[in-house]
Design a protein around this motif. Structure first.
Motif, PDB file in Angstrom:
ATOM      1  N   LYS A 160       0.820  -1.204   0.000  1.00 12.20           N
ATOM      2  CA  LYS A 160       0.000   0.000   0.000  1.00 12.20           C
ATOM      3  C   LYS A 160       0.860   1.263   0.000  1.00 12.20           C
ATOM      4  O   LYS A 160       0.604   2.208  -0.757  1.00 12.20           O
ATOM      5  CB  LYS A 160      -0.928  -0.016   1.219  1.00 12.20           C
ATOM      6  N   LEU A 164      -5.708  -2.376  -4.860  1.00 12.52           N
ATOM      7  CA  LEU A 164      -5.249  -1.984  -3.535  1.00 12.52           C
ATOM      8  C   LEU A 164      -5.077  -0.473  -3.428  1.00 12.52           C
ATOM      9  O   LEU A 164      -5.277   0.104  -2.357  1.00 12.52           O
ATOM     10  CB  LEU A 164      -3.934  -2.693  -3.216  1.00 12.52           C
ATOM     11  N   VAL A 213      -8.094  -0.972   0.873  1.00 15.14           N
ATOM     12  CA  VAL A 213      -7.238  -1.087   2.059  1.00 15.14           C
ATOM     13  C   VAL A 213      -6.655  -2.492   2.091  1.00 15.14           C
ATOM     14  O   VAL A 213      -7.216  -3.429   1.502  1.00 15.14           O
ATOM     15  CB  VAL A 213      -8.023  -0.801   3.361  1.00 15.14           C
ATOM     16  N   PRO A 214      -5.515  -2.687   2.765  1.00 15.57           N
ATOM     17  CA  PRO A 214      -4.824  -3.983   2.724  1.00 15.57           C
ATOM     18  C   PRO A 214      -5.675  -5.163   3.177  1.00 15.57           C
ATOM     19  O   PRO A 214      -5.621  -6.233   2.567  1.00 15.57           O
ATOM     20  CB  PRO A 214      -3.633  -3.763   3.657  1.00 15.57           C
TER      21      PRO A 214
END
Length: 327
Positions: free
Chosen positions: A28, A92, A96-97
């Motif tokens: 990210k 991504l 969000v991760p």
């Protein structure tokens, strides 16, 4: 199988899945400096070097197989490493991760759906139900059903892009059966090496057309540690560890450990200060629960049937007990 081998297999699967969970968190931040096409090229350039070191001691045989199957291996590798990685990273960038990790955990079920579409092998009713539960969980996590949650930003677009990208990985893993003469390490290494020119061409052509931008030296300097982690740990060591664990403990057990990918990503994210929303927690629980049920049912279906007990003929009697002979 010895107790030591079983422990090593479990440790290898935990290493692989936690390495993949960490990949989403690390990637990210890198996307602020390196765009997905170049990120993919860099990570698989590093993993290619490691795989070369692994197959060089095997002599000329792997290189002969590479020349023999260069085209099909390149196409499979490009789907598994190029399309999957670029779309996952692009998704991504808008998500969000923990969402990416949840979506990755759906691949065992989507594999069954793709097998149905391509091979005509209809999944069992339980597989269809667990797949529906898993996809419903993804829809809840992404905010499709109950809104964006506490963050106020919808991740639906990014999650959808990442989910489509996983189909490339599913198609890649299916390809292993088409090359029975390649063992696990050879299939992984040779697909990386065969597809590397396509990854390079994609990054260069995309840059020339203005679809992507080459990273600056400053961007590489700021993200080299994360790139090193993704290139060596997530893209090479984790893959080899997962393959070792599957070979040691079996495919069903290996699939079960994919549950730990979103769990590890969630725990790492929480440790960094980002607690999951209620929607994310519920959706993730649905995905993990669906995969656990799917794995348990698969294990039950693949278990060998108990050997039939030989029946004693009715006309034969055996009264020998405590050493006394029958009369």
């Amino acid at each position: 199988m010895s107790h030591r081998q079983r422990l090593l297999g479990i440790a290898a699967l935990l290493l692989a899945t936690s390495g993949w969970g960490g990949m989403f968190l690390v990637s990210k931040g890198v996307l602020h400096h390196v765009e997905p096409a170049w990120f993919t090229l860099i990570r698989y350039s590093m993993s290619a070097l490691l795989f070369v070191l692994l197959i060089v001691p095997r002599g000329a045989a792997p290189w002969r197989k590479l020349r023999q199957h260069a085209g099909p291996l390149a196409v499979r590798g490009f789907a598994g490493f190029g399309i999957f990685s670029v779309m996952l990273l692009a998704g991504l960038a808008h998500s969000v991760p923990s969402h990416g990790a949840v979506i990755m955990a759906t691949t065992p079920m989507t594999t069954q759906l793709l097998r149905w579409a391509l091979d005509g092998v209809r999944p069992s009713r339980s597989t269809l139900l667990t797949t529906a539960l898993s996809l419903l969980g993804v829809a809840i996590v992404s905010g499709l059903l109950f809104g964006a949650g506490a963050s106020g930003e919808s991740t639906l677009f990014g999650d959808a892009v990442a989910f489509v990208g996983t189909l490339g990985w599913v198609w890649y893993t299916r390809g292993a059966a088409r090359f029975p003469e390649l063992n696990v390490i050879e299939y992984t290494a040779l697909t990386v090496l065969a597809s590397w020119p396509l990854l390079l061409a994609t990054a260069l052509v995309g840059t020339l057309l203005g679809w992507t931008h080459a990273p600056s030296m400053e961007g590489l300097r700021l993200s080299w540690q994360a790139l090193l982690y993704v290139g060596l740990v997530s893209s090479a060591i984790a893959v080899l560890a997962f393959n070792y664990g599957v070979r040691t403990l079996g495919a069903v057990t290996g699939t079960a450990f994919i549950n730990f990918v979103p769990v590890s990503a969630l725990l790492m994210s929480a440790a960094l200060g980002r607690l999951p929303t209620m929607n994310e927690a519920v959706g993730m629980a649905m995905v993990v629960g669906a995969l656990l049920i799917h794995t348990a049912l698969s294990r039950k279906a693949s278990a060998p049937a108990p050997a039939p007990i030989a029946k004693t003929p009715q006309n034969s009697r055996n009264y020998s007990t405590c050493g006394a002979a029958s009369s």
